[in-house]
Design a protein around this motif. Structure first.
Motif: not given
Length: 785
Positions: A153-167
């Motif tokens: 689980l990685e924070v990328d700006g205002d997005v949380l990413r998990y592999h191909d998922h983005a939240f």
């Protein structure tokens, strides 16, 4: 019948195209001249709105306001409509009101809800139980427990990413430590296995990747239908096929609203009618998409006595080791229990919570003191005993949730007082305790859960566990009693012509487990059960040991119906078979050793040398398979209703369950195949196009009984005194009995010409040896006096 019936301008016949990135609007444009030459009036398109990138079917919609760019966008659709019009064709489009894709990075409305929570503008769109989730939407996307997946689980700006998922991240939370950050969101990413018990949004069946849409809300209806309604108003689209209305909160209300919005355009609904069930008479639609017709047409070519013998052999061969004796009703009941306690456990828990609140707060003392476990048990025992998909507001619920079902459900309780929970639940379903918001919610949830249960337990489980005759395990079918007599078929057609003359009819679709031509071959096995058993005895063990007897039986029938085919196609279909059956492996609990054994068996047995013996049996029965193929095609094309042809099925078309049946097909103009399937199809479609009144809503349907020793082997009927269909049924039994032996078909007055182009004419009593000497089917048109 209701006065709200749609506009009488309906198709004479439709042709289904399965759109996908490999077959976009441009490819459909190229196919238009060929399709128009067949004689249909409309192209029938799979969903055209924006879907998840790469989708092969389009039912995973992400944006209702745009036509799918991967297919060519709105410009491509309009070009297709223009080209179709130039060739005399209209467009029918499949729409998906029940659900959208649970794909936040593509579904912008869902993205907003995950970012802003229940106060979001689009929050009312989605069927989410925020209270049950503690204020968060459960997202079953992690490959394992959170503790093991947290590093991904990685924070990328205002997005949380998990592999191909983005939240999306809730505003102001991006800098928080991961545990606090997750707690601060309006969603909770969890291990996918928790969906079974913890899910708090409604989905399509048990598919967590599709989230339910609250189309019963007028605002949501307007937003999700605006583009389709615009295309209808502007003449780009002429009619609609509605996918899965049973998932909706209020199918009755939705269809009334849709009818008003479209101005009564021709609309059919993908309503799966159980054997003996009628479409609600008040629905303002043209009818169903046609699975009820499929069941009746298939049944004509199934020998009841032979099926009984086939079933007995199946029970001896396979059933004792797989599903306790091979009884259809028992198989469905066990499958339903399993689905409710596994795939739909979260849905049952939600129903139980609503029932518990109603009981705890009711002024009716009879509802008090009901333990959650008792309400849950009562719900399960009633749900598994429903014999149709769901109750409707316009149909007496007591005819669906019957007293007989309640009496059986009470037997699950050891204490009579506890069994009272069954009566409480049934009375809540029947609306006997009021119409408050939670009472309506309970009835709605019960109906939606019932439809998901029926689909999962019957179509996706029992059909793969009870397989004496694979052709009978078809959407809308009745595998326990698959044969349909001519008398029953005629009665069905008379009802359709009287009540739903513009309903759809199908024999192959994008959802059939096997195409009509594969089923036509399998039906011959009911005329030769002893020969089938003999070949099965020869091949048993010759290609290596099968993992289990039920799989072996299904595998050998698969290659019999399909004929010579690539090993990969057979292997993938059978791996889907065993996972759906869920007896030794499943989609969520895969057993690699078992599945590897299945693959080895397919390679060594059905697709190996022993498969040649099954192929030889098929070849020896080819004339009788052909009789079923042509008979099925002609009956569907000339019976009451609007026939829908699935892409490529005007030719011989052998396909297995999806994705095998969704492969792109080639369209090439060419000559007819003489007296084969294409010739029959073209002749029937052109007759319908030339004489729409002969087959349409004001037409008549008249059975035409044959006379003589083989009369039961001829199914014949007349449409409006001008078109006559005669087909051979159970042709192997007919041949074994000595043929037609002077059996005659008394034709109506006048001269009748062969519409298949032989130049022959008939009148009076036609000898069936002569009428059917060149083909097992006949299509005649009455000549002018």
């Amino acid at each position: 019948m209701t006065s709200e019936r749609p506009d009488p301008a309906v198709p004479t016949a439709t042709y289904r195209l399965q759109l996908q990135p490999a077959f976009p609007f441009g490819a459909a444009v190229d196919a238009v001249p060929y399709v128009a030459s067949l004689g249909v009036s409309h192209l029938h398109l799979s969903p055209v709105l924006e879907a998840v990138p790469g989708s092969q079917h389009g039912y995973d919609v992400v944006d209702h306001t745009r036509v799918r760019e991967e297919l060519g966008g709105e410009r491509g659709l309009r070009e297709l409509a223009r080209t179709a019009r130039e060739h005399g064709l209209g467009l029918i489009v499949d729409i998906v009101p029940n659900h959208m894709a649970m794909s936040p990075r593509h579904n912008r409305a869902l993205w907003e809800v995950l970012r802003e929570g229940p106060a979001a503008r689009h929050a009312r769109w989605f069927d989410i139980d925020w209270e049950a989730g503690g204020g968060q939407v459960l997202l079953p996307v992690l490959g394992g427990p959170l503790g093991t997946e947290a590093p991904h689980l990685e924070v990328d700006g205002d997005v949380l990413r998990y592999h191909d998922h983005a939240f999306p991240l809730r505003e102001g939370t991006a800098g928080l430590p991961l545990p606090r950050l997750l707690d601060a969101q309006w969603y909770r990413p969890v291990w996918w296995r928790l969906a079974r018990t913890e899910l708090n949004y409604r989905r399509f069946f048990s598919i967590s990747e599709l989230i339910g849409v609250r189309v019963e809300d007028p605002e949501v209806f307007e937003a999700t239908h605006a583009k389709i309604l615009q295309l209808l108003r502007e003449g780009v689209v002429d009619g609609l096929r509605v996918d899965h209305p049973d998932g909706l909160a209020d199918p009755d209300g939705y269809l009334r609203r849709l009818h008003r919005a479209t101005g009564g355009r021709w609309t059919v609904v993908e309503k799966i009618l159980a054997d003996g069930e009628a479409l609600p008479a008040s629905w303002p639609v043209a009818g169903t998409t046609g699975y009820d017709a499929l069941r009746h047409v298939d049944g004509l070519f199934t020998d009841p006595a032979g099926f009984g013998e086939l079933l007995a052999r199946y029970r001896r061969y396979a059933a004792p080791r797989t599903d306790r004796g091979g009884d259809w009703a028992a198989t469905v009941r066990r499958a339903a229990h399993q689905v409710l306690t596994h795939e739909l456990a979260a849905e049952v828990d939600r129903l139980t919570r609503v029932a518990g609140r109603l009981c705890a707060t009711s002024p009716e003392l009879a509802l008090r003191d009901r333990a959650p476990w008792a309400l849950r048990t009562a719900l399960r025992e009633l749900l598994v005993r429903l014999e149709v998909y769901r109750p409707y507001a316009s149909v007496d619920a007591a005819s669906v949730v019957t007293e007989e079902a309640a009496a059986e459900a009470r037997l699950a309780f050891a204490v009579p007082e506890e069994a009272g929970a069954v009566d409480v639940v049934r009375d809540l379903v029947l609306g006997r305790y009021g119409d408050g918001p939670e009472h309506v919610e309970f009835r709605t949830r019960f109906a939606q859960t019932a439809s998901a249960l029926r689909a999962k337990s019957v179509e996706d489980t029992a059909f793969y566990r009870y397989v004496p005759l694979l052709s009978a395990t078809e959407v809308g079918g009745n595998p326990g009693d698959p044969a349909v007599s001519p008398e029953r078929f005629h009665a069905y057609c008379a009802r359709v012509q009287r009540d739903w003359p513009s309903t759809g009819t199908v024999v192959s679709t994008h959802d059939t487990k096997r195409s009509a031509d594969v089923r036509a071959a399998l039906q011959v096995l009911t005329e030769s059960p002893e020969r089938w058993a003999g070949v099965l005895a020869e091949v048993a063990g010759a290609g290596g040991d099968a993992p289990d007897a039920q799989l072996a039986w299904a595998a050998w029938q698969t290659v019999f119906g399909l004929g010579p085919a690539e090993e990969e196609r057979v292997r993938e279909a059978l791996l889907k078979h065993v996972r759906e059956a869920g007896l030794y492996t499943s989609w969520t609990e895969q057993e690699p050793a078992y599945e590897e054994a299945v693959a080895r068996f397919v390679a060594a047995g059905p697709c190996g040398a022993p498969g040649g013996r099954v192929a030889a049996l098929r070849a020896s029965l080819e004339p009788h398979i052909r009789a079923n193929v042509l008979g099925t095609a002609l009956v569907q094309l000339t019976m009451p209703g609007v026939p829908d042809l699935y892409q490529g099925t005007e030719h011989e078309y052998r396909a297995l369950v999806d994705p095998d049946n969704r492969r792109p097909v080639r369209f090439a103009a060419g000559g007819s195949d003489g007296d084969g399937k294409e010739a029959v199809t073209r002749a029937a479609l052109r007759l319908r196009a030339r004489w729409p009144d002969v087959f349409g809503g004001t037409a008549s349907y008249d059975p035409l009984p044959a006379e003589g020793p083989a009369a039961s082997h001829c199914l014949a009927f007349v449409r409006s005194g001008k078109a006559l269909t005669a087909v051979t049924r159970l042709s192997l039994r007919l041949a074994e009995a000595g043929g037609w032996r002077g059996t005659r078909l008394p034709l109506p007055p006048g001269r009748w010409a062969d519409a298949l182009g032989t130049g022959r004419e008939f009148s009076g009593d036609a000898r069936l040896e002569e009428l059917l000497e060149r083909s097992p089917v006949a299509l005649l048109e009455r000549l002018p006096d």
